[in-house]
Design an enzyme around this catalytic site. Structure first.
Site, PDB file in Angstrom:
ATOM      1  N   SER A  55       0.897  -1.140  -0.060  1.00 15.92           N
ATOM      2  CA  SER A  55       0.023   0.039  -0.017  1.00 15.92           C
ATOM      3  C   SER A  55       0.823   1.182  -0.015  1.00 15.92           C
ATOM      4  O   SER A  55       0.411   2.345  -0.131  1.00 15.92           O
ATOM      5  CB  SER A  55      -1.125   0.005   1.257  1.00 15.92           C
ATOM      6  N   GLU A 192      -8.826  -9.602   3.923  1.00 14.79           N
ATOM      7  CA  GLU A 192      -9.114  -8.362   3.626  1.00 14.79           C
ATOM      8  C   GLU A 192     -10.720  -8.355   2.960  1.00 14.79           C
ATOM      9  O   GLU A 192     -10.987  -9.034   2.066  1.00 14.79           O
ATOM     10  CB  GLU A 192      -8.121  -7.760   2.587  1.00 14.79           C
TER      11      GLU A 192
HETATM   12  O1  KIV Z   1      -0.415  -3.393   1.611  1.00 15.07           O
HETATM   13  C1  KIV Z   1      -0.889  -3.256   2.689  1.00 15.07           C
HETATM   14  O2  KIV Z   1      -0.832  -2.289   3.356  1.00 15.07           O
HETATM   15  C2  KIV Z   1      -1.944  -4.487   3.135  1.00 15.07           C
HETATM   16  C3  KIV Z   1      -2.769  -4.543   4.408  1.00 15.07           C
HETATM   17  C4  KIV Z   1      -3.884  -3.726   3.929  1.00 15.07           C
HETATM   18  C5  KIV Z   1      -3.053  -5.927   4.855  1.00 15.07           C
HETATM   19  O3  KIV Z   1      -1.506  -5.519   2.427  1.00 15.07           O
END
Ligand code: KIV
Length: 275
Positions: A55, A192
């Site tokens: 992310s 998720e």
């Molecule tokens: O990339 C991320 O932040 C994640 C979380 C949302 C679990 O995979």
């Protein structure tokens, strides 16, 4: 004076710690971080697990999806986080296409994340199709976290970020995938954006801890993206998100006050200069 938060653990958190937390029914707190300063703050506040999520692609690099992230990007962010952390378990996402082609390539990527960035474990998205890869990485001594439900690296396959596994067939497949990942050796699984009752069923069906994001209260732990829960990203408000601060407003106000003081000549004052 200690700067550690009241929730801080006495010892370093390991993958075994989080597995034991499930057994003792202690909920696991997990947050994302991508840099040294933020990682240091949330570690000393006592968070159990820090995820260097891909992310980072959205919140640090400004891309629309996580697809563009590379191994070099993730190694950079993970090494910054590792330098800021004393106790939390640091897990790093392997980015899109660094583990899907062959199990051998996946093992090389996982190894780089451990050796070059200092991660304590890695996370992979997917179920049945990656179990042989998970096994290969775990056999090499690298702990793996799974990720099922909404798996953002597959956004072009899903076409939407809506809740997954609402239909029975996909729900059954997800439950089967969770069991296969457990058999392959994962120490934990992120769930998720799936219905709360399905997350409960998965959590009760596997011995390893589940960590939910938009998956309801029955998971063994919860994770949020740090920028979202701190209110830095004012345009992102999914149902599952609880904001614990409004840093977007606080920062906008602070920067506005700084600009005002510079323009008026109020900053720097007598005590803020060298004689
Ligand atoms: O990339 C991320 O932040 C994640 C979380 C949302 C679990 O995979």
């Amino acid at each position: 004076m200690s700067t550690e938060g009241k929730n801080s653990r006495p010892d370093k958190v390991t993958t075994q710690t989080v597995v034991d937390m499930k057994q003792s029914r202690e909920k696991i707190s997990m947050l994302t971080a991508y840099d040294f300063t933020m990682a240091g703050i949330i570690d000393s506040a006592g968070v159990d697990v820090i995820l260097v999520g891909d992310s980072a692609s959205n919140v640090m690099a400004g891309f629309d999806t996580t697809v563009p992230m590379t191994m070099d990007h993730m190694i950079y962010h993970t090494s910054c986080v590792v330098r800021g952390v004393k106790k939390a378990l640091v897990i790093a996402d392997l980015p899109f296409m660094s583990y899907q082609v062959t199990a051998k390539e996946a093992l090389i990527s996982a190894g780089r994340m451990m050796k070059e960035a200092g991660a304590h474990a890695i996370k992979l998205e997917g179920g049945k199709s990656i179990t042989a890869t998970v096994q290969r990485i775990v056999d090499a001594g690298i702990p793996v976290m799974g990720h099922l439900g909404l798996t953002p690296q597959s956004i072009y396959k899903f076409g939407t970020y809506k809740v997954r596994a609402k239909e029975e067939r996909e729900a059954e497949e997800l439950l089967r995938d969770a069991k296969l990942l457990e058999e392959a050796g994962v120490f934990s699984i992120v769930l998720e954006k799936i219905p709360s009752e399905l997350a409960k069923k998965v959590t009760e069906s596997v011995a390893v801890p589940t960590i939910g994001i938009g998956a309801g209260p029955h998971c063994d732990g919860q994770v949020l993206v740090l920028h979202d829960m701190l209110g830095l990203n004012k345009d992102f408000s999914p149902r599952f998100l609880r904001r614990y601060a409004d840093l977007h407003s606080s920062m906008t106000e602070a920067v506005g006050n700084y600009i005002k003081d510079v323009k008026s000549g109020d900053f720097p004052n007598e005590s803020e200069q060298y004689n």
